[in-house]
Design a protein around this motif. Structure first.
Motif, PDB file in Angstrom:
ATOM      1  N   GLU A  25     -94.320  64.899  28.168  1.00 17.16           N
ATOM      2  CA  GLU A  25     -94.158  65.959  26.712  1.00 17.16           C
ATOM      3  C   GLU A  25     -94.305  67.399  26.689  1.00 17.16           C
ATOM      4  O   GLU A  25     -93.791  67.958  26.355  1.00 17.16           O
ATOM      5  N   GLU A  55     -91.868  68.260  18.956  1.00 13.73           N
ATOM      6  CA  GLU A  55     -92.505  67.965  20.330  1.00 13.73           C
ATOM      7  C   GLU A  55     -93.899  68.518  20.413  1.00 13.73           C
ATOM      8  O   GLU A  55     -94.735  67.991  20.922  1.00 13.73           O
ATOM      9  N   HIS A  58     -95.994  65.812  18.974  1.00 12.77           N
ATOM     10  CA  HIS A  58     -96.277  64.755  20.030  1.00 12.77           C
ATOM     11  C   HIS A  58     -97.216  65.115  20.764  1.00 12.77           C
ATOM     12  O   HIS A  58     -98.051  64.330  21.562  1.00 12.77           O
TER      13      HIS A  58
HETATM   14 FE   LIG Z   1     -91.535  63.909  22.160  1.00 17.04          FE
END
Ligand SMILES: [Fe+2]
Ligand SMILES: [Fe+2]
Length: 156
Positions: A25, A55, A58
């Motif tokens: 990630e 993101e 995340h």
């Molecule tokens: Fe992601």
């Protein structure tokens, strides 16, 4: 690889899996950051930034998850970033009432957004506006998923 003190094989395996995924990630995040920063197209930068924001979240969630798995495997007194689910029952009655209210709000909001998206149909290929509304509907789906989780686990 970090070895966790006192971790079971399952806990260690889960921790390794989560940290490895978190690293991926991190790379995806960096790629989007570069993309958003390097373009001359403001529309493209705007849209790339929408993904970038997700993101970032995340990345944070993976960190929280890894840290929580580690802390609970170590049976330490440190507070976990992700609190134990048992703590949901602490405020049971209020949570149940509020959750139903918020689920209804989310449903109403999505109906409103659907109407708005229809109003924007004619400009769906020439502006980003309808996409932005659709993305909010997607977010509300996520909110519904969270609220239903809360409701169902509090009820049990
Ligand atoms: Fe992601
Ligand atoms: Fe919402």
């Amino acid at each position: 690889m970090t070895r966790i003190r006192g971790a079971s094989v399952w806990e260690q395996g889960l921790y390794d899996h989560v940290t490895a995924h978190g690293k991926n990630e991190g790379e995806v995040l960096k790629a989007y950051e570069e993309l958003a920063a390097s373009t001359d197209s403001p529309a493209f930068a705007y849209l790339a930034r929408l993904i970038l924001d997700d993101e970032r979240r995340h990345h944070q969630l993976f960190e929280d998850l890894a840290e929580t798995i580690r802390t609970s495997a170590e049976l330490s007194d440190e507070p976990c970033p992700i609190p134990d689910l048992a703590l949901l029952k602490a405020d049971r009655e209020r949570i149940l009432g509020e959750t139903e209210r918020f689920l209804a709000m989310e449903r109403d909001d999505n109906k409103e957004l659907e109407r708005l998206a229809k109003d924007l149909k004619d400009v769906r290929n020439t502006t980003v506006w309808q996409l932005v509304v659709r993305l909010m509907q997607d977010d509300n789906e996520k909110h519904r998923r969270i609220l239903e989780f809360i409701r169902d686990r509090t009820r049990e």
